[in-house]
Design a protein around this motif. Structure first.
Motif, PDB file in Angstrom:
ATOM      1  N   ALA A  34       0.835  -1.209   0.000  1.00  0.00           N
ATOM      2  CA  ALA A  34       0.000   0.000   0.000  1.00  0.00           C
ATOM      3  C   ALA A  34       0.868   1.257   0.000  1.00  0.00           C
ATOM      4  CB  ALA A  34      -0.938  -0.004   1.197  1.00  0.00           C
ATOM      5  N   LEU A  35       1.920   1.251   0.787  1.00  0.00           N
ATOM      6  CA  LEU A  35       2.816   2.415   0.818  1.00  0.00           C
ATOM      7  C   LEU A  35       3.531   2.605  -0.513  1.00  0.00           C
ATOM      8  CD1 LEU A  35       4.335   2.107   4.392  1.00  0.00           C
ATOM      9  CD2 LEU A  35       2.943   3.979   3.528  1.00  0.00           C
ATOM     10  N   LEU A  36       3.953   1.519  -1.122  1.00  0.00           N
ATOM     11  CA  LEU A  36       4.626   1.635  -2.421  1.00  0.00           C
ATOM     12  C   LEU A  36       3.672   2.156  -3.491  1.00  0.00           C
ATOM     13  CD1 LEU A  36       6.727  -1.634  -2.327  1.00  0.00           C
ATOM     14  CD2 LEU A  36       7.629   0.686  -2.387  1.00  0.00           C
ATOM     15  N   GLU A  37       2.425   1.711  -3.471  1.00  0.00           N
ATOM     16  CA  GLU A  37       1.426   2.224  -4.421  1.00  0.00           C
ATOM     17  C   GLU A  37       1.198   3.724  -4.208  1.00  0.00           C
ATOM     18  OE1 GLU A  37      -0.374   1.023  -6.943  1.00  0.00           O
ATOM     19  OE2 GLU A  37       0.422  -1.019  -6.878  1.00  0.00           O
ATOM     20  N   GLU A  38       1.083   4.111  -2.950  1.00  0.00           N
ATOM     21  CA  GLU A  38       0.874   5.532  -2.645  1.00  0.00           C
ATOM     22  C   GLU A  38       2.074   6.360  -3.085  1.00  0.00           C
ATOM     23  OE1 GLU A  38      -0.342   8.359   1.158  1.00  0.00           O
ATOM     24  OE2 GLU A  38      -0.097   6.198   1.446  1.00  0.00           O
ATOM     25  N   ARG A  39       3.288   5.828  -2.878  1.00  0.00           N
ATOM     26  CA  ARG A  39       4.485   6.543  -3.315  1.00  0.00           C
ATOM     27  C   ARG A  39       4.518   6.659  -4.834  1.00  0.00           C
ATOM     28  NH1 ARG A  39      10.487   4.511  -1.935  1.00  0.00           N
ATOM     29  NH2 ARG A  39       9.931   2.884  -3.399  1.00  0.00           N
TER      30      ARG A  39
END
Length: 179
Positions: free
Chosen positions: A24-29
């Motif tokens: 999820a964090l990588l997608e948001e980044r």
């Protein structure tokens, strides 16, 4: 041997437990980076026409770009910290196991020397420590590969979405339905 047998599943579990949060964090980044890059590209292409903008327009553009930069930097820091934490889990586990083996071996060696027996010698102690040290290195390498695979999987999923490619799971489901 018990330390080696228990360390591997614990480390793998700790890495895979964070998989959804990391994805999820990588997608948001990636979304923040995409937005920031598109704004930066627009600014680079429109640099000649920016001279005709008034103070309000320039202030608005600067504010929007600053907000996007700030948001991207914040998400990037959090994502980097979570990724690095995933790398360090195994390092901590390896060092903790090494310290426990070092203490256990030292006490066992002291007991053997005090009793005058030769069941556990200094050479055995050194061999035990070198085996655990090498095991920690290999466990770290395996863990680093697992984390990098998780990061790469998010990127591959993103590329598949951009190319509108079906996932392999959906292809398998179609193959099973056809007679």
């Amino acid at each position: 041997a018990i330390g080696i047998i228990t360390a591997v599943p614990i480390c793998v579990w700790m890495v895979f437990r964070r998989r959804q949060a990391l994805a999820a964090l990588l997608e948001e980044r990636m979304e923040g980076e995409k937005t920031w890059v598109s704004t930066f590209a627009w600014l680079a292409r429109a640099s000649g026409s920016l001279y005709s903008f008034g103070g309000r327009e320039l202030s608005y553009i600067e504010r929007i770009f600053g907000e996007q930069s700030s948001k991207f930097i914040d998400v990037n820091h959090v994502t980097t910290q979570v990724t690095n934490d995933s790398f360090w889990v195994t390092r901590w586990m390896g060092v903790a196991g090494y310290i426990l083996v070092m203490l256990w071996g030292a006490f066992r060696l002291m007991d053997e020397l005090a009793a005058g027996t030769s069941d556990f010698t200094t050479g055995d102690y050194v061999l035990l420590l070198s085996v655990y040290l090498k095991f920690g290195r290999y466990l770290k390498a395996v863990n680093d590969c697992l984390v990098r695979i998780q990061v790469a999987a998010v990127s591959v999923r993103r590329i598949a979405q951009l190319l509108n490619l079906p996932e392999k799971r959906s292809l398998l489901a179609v193959d099973e339905e056809t007679p």
